[in-house]
Design a protein around this motif. Structure first.
Motif, PDB file in Angstrom:
ATOM      1  N   GLY A 182      -4.433  -5.674  -0.459  1.00 47.58           N
ATOM      2  CA  GLY A 182      -3.806  -5.306   0.887  1.00 47.58           C
ATOM      3  C   GLY A 182      -4.739  -5.850   1.833  1.00 47.58           C
ATOM      4  O   GLY A 182      -4.143  -6.298   2.922  1.00 47.58           O
ATOM      5  N   LEU A 202       0.818  -1.171   0.000  1.00 50.20           N
ATOM      6  CA  LEU A 202       0.012   0.036  -0.067  1.00 50.20           C
ATOM      7  C   LEU A 202       0.714   1.339  -0.031  1.00 50.20           C
ATOM      8  O   LEU A 202       0.588   2.318  -0.697  1.00 50.20           O
ATOM      9  CB  LEU A 202      -0.863   0.066   1.205  1.00 50.20           C
ATOM     10  N   CYS A 254       2.001   1.652  -3.403  1.00 44.26           N
ATOM     11  CA  CYS A 254       1.083   2.286  -4.165  1.00 44.26           C
ATOM     12  C   CYS A 254       0.794   3.725  -4.024  1.00 44.26           C
ATOM     13  O   CYS A 254       0.759   4.313  -4.900  1.00 44.26           O
ATOM     14  CB  CYS A 254       0.065   1.223  -4.103  1.00 44.26           C
ATOM     15  N   MET A 289      -5.350  -2.430  -5.020  1.00 43.55           N
ATOM     16  CA  MET A 289      -4.417  -2.548  -4.137  1.00 43.55           C
ATOM     17  C   MET A 289      -5.177  -2.710  -2.760  1.00 43.55           C
ATOM     18  O   MET A 289      -4.351  -3.358  -1.852  1.00 43.55           O
ATOM     19  CB  MET A 289      -3.633  -1.172  -4.266  1.00 43.55           C
ATOM     20  N   LEU A 290      -6.330  -2.067  -2.683  1.00 41.22           N
ATOM     21  CA  LEU A 290      -6.878  -2.081  -1.172  1.00 41.22           C
ATOM     22  C   LEU A 290      -7.513  -3.722  -1.023  1.00 41.22           C
ATOM     23  O   LEU A 290      -7.560  -4.364   0.137  1.00 41.22           O
ATOM     24  CB  LEU A 290      -7.898  -1.109  -1.117  1.00 41.22           C
ATOM     25  N   GLY A 350      -6.337   2.344  -6.743  1.00 40.07           N
ATOM     26  CA  GLY A 350      -6.227   2.235  -5.218  1.00 40.07           C
ATOM     27  C   GLY A 350      -7.350   0.871  -4.748  1.00 40.07           C
ATOM     28  O   GLY A 350      -7.282   0.296  -3.905  1.00 40.07           O
TER      29      GLY A 350
END
Length: 468
Positions: free
Chosen positions: A276, A3, A6, A272-273, A269
């Motif tokens: 993550g 994160l 990113c 990636m979230l 995002g």
């Protein structure tokens, strides 16, 4: 870490979008500035040509038609140029580019006339926007030059009226985004033209706006601010004209600058979230298992090192502490003290009150000992039964006796009833001893000396401190 990487990439992408917009705005401002400056230079040359022609007798002797053609040289037919006029010292039109017979108008009240009249060295003057009297109130500006007699006195002015539609069309052709803005402003803070166009803004004084303070503080530059006109936050790029009292400003709205970036950031995002979140959940599960194992090991280690009844160190840990502090005292040649604490007539207390009460009394005494020794290096341990040992590094005999007395008094002040004691309460006898650097005895000898001091305290009537 994922994160974080990113976030760094997205932040850099945002900065790149801002930098690209800043560079684009600067280039747009430069193009507009050069176009305006080139046209104004031509207008200025046309004005100077008229001034020079008016001083030539041969030109002034020509018939009106030829004189008008020669003076104005068809410049007045240029697009957006409304008219070229020669005004006398009273402000009346004496030569008109539109007709051999001058129109009947007086402009003595116009600032572009009064400035030339009152300031002989003003040179080329650019007026603020105004409503033209000759063109049905069309918004215009005027470029003017002074005419002087041979003695230097005021003889009138030559003026060129420019339709503000020139700036309107120039700015309308610039791509600035749906919320962008471009403006031409006089250095006196008067708005000459602005896109998006609003006729009520033309001629407005913006000297009080925070943006204008930036415009006059440097020759050129960029900054972010909120417009006082419409409340939109923009990235401003501006440039002061080098040879004209004008400022060109190009501003891109932050919502337009970051529109594409926001879409890209949302997509990246979200992905990636998702990754993550899965990673964090897995890490949390593994971490919880690891923490449970570490807590169990810590609790086992704590149980192995402490006495479960009193919470003080147990005898095994006491041995480690004594060995460590003993070696340190010998190495550093410092004083080392030991207190041997024993609860008076504890067996009789147990017999009278029971073992549960006895355990509570032991725990209370242990708390007294732990609360009395304050230094981090000091430590206390349960030696066995109702006996405790207190280790006092870097403490001389006098200091050890003082601490021992505080412990004895604290135990006595607990006020725990003991009917079989001569004092009617639980008390303790304490033996104190200190090892000096010049002594060659070992740690067992120090313990033995403290035990002997304790025996003396017992034989002397208990509830006292004895030092050896």
């Amino acid at each position: 870490m994922m994160l974080g990487l990113c976030a760094i990439v997205l932040y850099q992408s945002r900065r790149d979008a801002l930098d690209r917009t800043r560079e684009t705005s600067h280039n747009v401002a430069l193009i507009a500035e050069r176009d305006i400056e080139r046209n104004f230079e031509l207008y200025g040359l046309s004005l100077q040509a008229v001034v020079d022609g008016l001083h030539r007798p041969d030109v002034m002797a020509l018939p009106l038609h030829l004189r008008r053609l020669l003076l104005f040289d068809r410049a007045a037919t240029a697009k957006y140029l409304e008219s070229m006029l020669v005004l006398d010292e009273s402000g009346n039109i004496v030569i008109d580019s539109a007709s051999d017979v001058p129109r009947k108008r007086n402009f003595a009240d116009r600032k572009y006339f009064t400035v030339q009249r009152d300031n002989p060295n003003v040179g080329l003057y650019i007026s603020d926007p105004f409503r033209s009297r000759l063109h049905d109130g069309a918004p215009s500006i005027v470029l003017s030059r002074r005419l002087s007699h041979l003695d230097g006195s005021f003889a009138g002015a030559v003026v060129i009226a420019i339709d503000l539609e020139y700036f309107h069309n120039l700015f309308a052709g610039l791509s600035l985004g749906s919320h962008g803005s471009v403006a031409l402003i006089g250095r006196d803070g008067i708005m000459i033209m602005r896109q998006p166009y609003d006729p009520h803004i033309i001629g407005r004084d913006i000297t009080g706006a925070s943006t204008f303070q930036h415009f006059v503080a440097a020759q050129e530059g960029s900054f972010s601010d909120t417009a006082s006109i419409d409340g939109v936050r923009r990235l401003y790029s501006f440039k002061n004209f080098p040879h004209l009292p004008l400022i060109i400003m190009v501003a891109a709205a932050e919502q337009d600058i970051y529109a594409a970036w926001r879409q890209r950031a949302l997509t990246i995002g979200t992905l990636m979230l998702g990754f993550g979140f899965g990673f964090v959940v897995l890490s949390a599960v593994l971490g919880a298992q690891l923490r449970r194992r570490m807590r169990a090991e810590s609790e086992l280690q704590l149980l192995a090192r402490t006495d479960d009844l009193t919470g003080l160190h147990n005898r095994r840990t006491l041995g480690e502490i004594l060995d460590s502090e003993w070696r340190r005292a010998r190495r550093t040649r410092t004083v080392f003290s030991l207190l041997f604490v024993d609860i008076d007539r504890f067996k009789a207390y147990n017999d009278a009150y029971g073992h549960l009460a006895g355990d509570e009394a032991l725990a209370a005494v242990a708390r007294c000992i732990g609360e009395t020794i304050r230094r981090p290096a000091d430590s206390a341990a349960r030696y066995g039964g109702e006996e405790f040992i207190v280790v006092l590094p870097d403490t001389a005999a006098a200091g050890a006796s003082l601490i021992a007395e505080k412990i004895r008094l604290a135990i006595s002040e607990l006020g725990i009833e003991h009917a079989n004691s001569e004092y009617g309460r639980i008390t303790a006898s304490i033996g104190a001893t200190s090892w000096q650097p010049e002594q060659n005895s070992d740690v067992t000898a120090v313990i033995k000396a403290a035990d002997e001091a304790l025996y003396i305290a017992k034989t002397m009537g208990r509830n006292r401190v004895s030092s050896s």
